[in-house]
Write an enzyme that holds these catalytic residues in place. Structure first.
Site, PDB file in Angstrom:
ATOM      1  N   LEU A  15      69.195  38.519 -12.235  1.00 21.44           N
ATOM      2  CA  LEU A  15      68.879  39.948 -12.053  1.00 21.44           C
ATOM      3  C   LEU A  15      70.010  40.579 -11.247  1.00 21.44           C
ATOM      4  CD1 LEU A  15      65.515  41.666 -11.376  1.00 21.44           C
ATOM      5  CD2 LEU A  15      67.463  42.212  -9.890  1.00 21.44           C
TER       6      LEU A  15
ATOM      7  N   LYS B 141      77.145  47.390   5.555  1.00 21.77           N
ATOM      8  CA  LYS B 141      77.834  46.240   4.948  1.00 21.77           C
ATOM      9  C   LYS B 141      77.950  45.086   5.966  1.00 21.77           C
ATOM     10  CE  LYS B 141      78.430  47.946   0.809  1.00 21.77           C
ATOM     11  NZ  LYS B 141      77.753  47.376  -0.362  1.00 21.77           N
TER      12      LYS B 141
ATOM     13  N   TYR C 296      78.490  53.152   6.196  1.00 22.81           N
ATOM     14  CA  TYR C 296      78.957  52.165   5.208  1.00 22.81           C
ATOM     15  C   TYR C 296      79.337  50.866   5.919  1.00 22.81           C
ATOM     16  CZ  TYR C 296      81.111  50.359   0.945  1.00 22.81           C
ATOM     17  OH  TYR C 296      81.406  49.592  -0.160  1.00 22.81           O
TER      18      TYR C 296
ATOM     19  N   ASP D 291      65.243  53.430  -8.942  1.00 25.26           N
ATOM     20  CA  ASP D 291      66.060  54.051  -7.898  1.00 25.26           C
ATOM     21  C   ASP D 291      65.802  53.286  -6.598  1.00 25.26           C
ATOM     22  OD1 ASP D 291      67.192  55.549  -5.909  1.00 25.26           O
ATOM     23  OD2 ASP D 291      66.454  57.484  -6.661  1.00 25.26           O
TER      24      ASP D 291
ATOM     25  N   ASP E  25      59.928  48.534  -5.130  1.00 24.26           N
ATOM     26  CA  ASP E  25      58.698  47.819  -5.485  1.00 24.26           C
ATOM     27  C   ASP E  25      58.695  47.394  -6.962  1.00 24.26           C
ATOM     28  OD1 ASP E  25      56.461  47.020  -3.919  1.00 24.26           O
ATOM     29  OD2 ASP E  25      55.250  48.050  -5.464  1.00 24.26           O
TER      30      ASP E  25
END
Ligand code: NAP
Length: 274
Positions: free
Chosen positions: A18, A167, A163, A72, A80
């Protein structure tokens, strides 16, 4: 299916991968390289048409099952939806938490909602999807989780406060989780690419902020193909943090050295004032 094709873990049956953020850039490239190694894929992002096109091309090029899951990941409902799909997939062997985006501007100027969305996409989604995938992977003694962080995980940068922070979370989360998973045959990687030619800097938002990717010299860029190949090849070693490209590795090391030097200088000054 295609059990004779060598896959990056040497598994007899590759199972399902996935990939979030599969509609472009590195996510689409992960889908290609994994499908080429016999994995079936579940392709997650918001842009359905892009995902449909990718799924069709994977079926044509490599056969197998390639499913589209529109979600989204900045929303609880989206996270979920993907969580439920993970729990319902008994042979999910690879999870690539790749969806992400950047913002332009200082923390005080970037709209709060965008910054909260970033926390959701980079952190909340990764944590929740990893938590959903792990029990079955550990039970079956088979699993790979790739968290796409960034070279920014080694840096403190003005104009990229959230960011760098999100990260950095991904790198720290991956390193400590990998320690807990020693001996389970479930492997975690924090992939930390530098500049990579994708659509990340091509969005309308980026253009509207006047960012021009052409100002970054050619030598600094890698292709998605190179970055994803480096990620998958790195499972031959025990590395958790993976920085593709020697130039990027140097940048990461220099950034850590600078942080230590700055900290030592500040400590020395503090001591001299005591
Ligand atoms: N390109 C670089 O220079 C670079 C360097 C270091 C790290 N990275 C990281 O690499 C990862 C992949 O980015 P990329 O460079 O391949 O950029 P990209 O081409 O812009 O791809 C980003 C992907 O994330 C998905 N995404 C963004 N927001 C999402 C949301 N709210 N819900 C679900 N999916 C969402 C996008 O799909 P939809 O828009 O269809 O939802 C798209 O598939 C990111 O985590 C990025 O931070 C990139």
């Amino acid at each position: 299916m295609m059990s004779d094709i060598k896959n990056f873990m040497g598994w007899d049956t590759p199972g399902v991968a996935l990939i979030t953020g599969a509609s472009s850039g590195m996510g689409a490239e992960f889908a290609h390289q994994l499908a080429a190694q016999g994995f079936n894929t579940i392709l997650v992002a918001r842009r359905q048409e892009r995902l449909d096109d990718l799924a069709s091309s994977l079926v044509n090029d490599f056969s197998g099952n390639h499913e589209v899951l529109v979600a989204d990941l900045s929303t609880y409902a989206g996270i979920d939806t993907v969580k439920q799909r993970i729990v319902a997939t008994s042979n999910l062997n690879v999870l690539v938490n790749n969806a992400g985006f950047t913002t332009v501007g200082k923390f005080k100027d970037v709209p709060l909602q965008l910054q909260l969305d970033m926390i959701n996409v980079h952190i909340l989604a990764t944590v929740q999807l990893t938590k959903a995938a792990l029990p079955s992977m550990v039970d079956r003694k088979r699993g790979v989780i790739i968290n796409v962080a960034s070279l920014a995980a080694f840096m403190f940068q003005e104009g990229s406060v959230m960011y760098c922070a999100t990260k950095t979370f991904l790198r720290s989360f991956s390193e400590a989780l990998a320690m807990e998973l020693r001996g389970t045959k479930v492997h975690v990687q924090a992939l930390c690419p530098g500049y990579t030619r994708t659509e990340l800097f091509e969005t309308e938002y980026y253009k509207s902020m006047g960012f021009d990717a052409s100002t970054i010299v050619d030598e600094k860029w890698m292709t998605s193909m190179e970055v994803v190949k480096t990620s998958l090849d790195a499972f031959q070693s025990k590395a958790v943090t993976v920085v593709p490209g020697t130039q990027n590795e140097e940048t990461a090391k220099n950034s850590i050295k600078k942080q230590i030097n700055d900290w030592e200088r500040a400590s020395k000054k503090k001591r001299s004032l005591e």
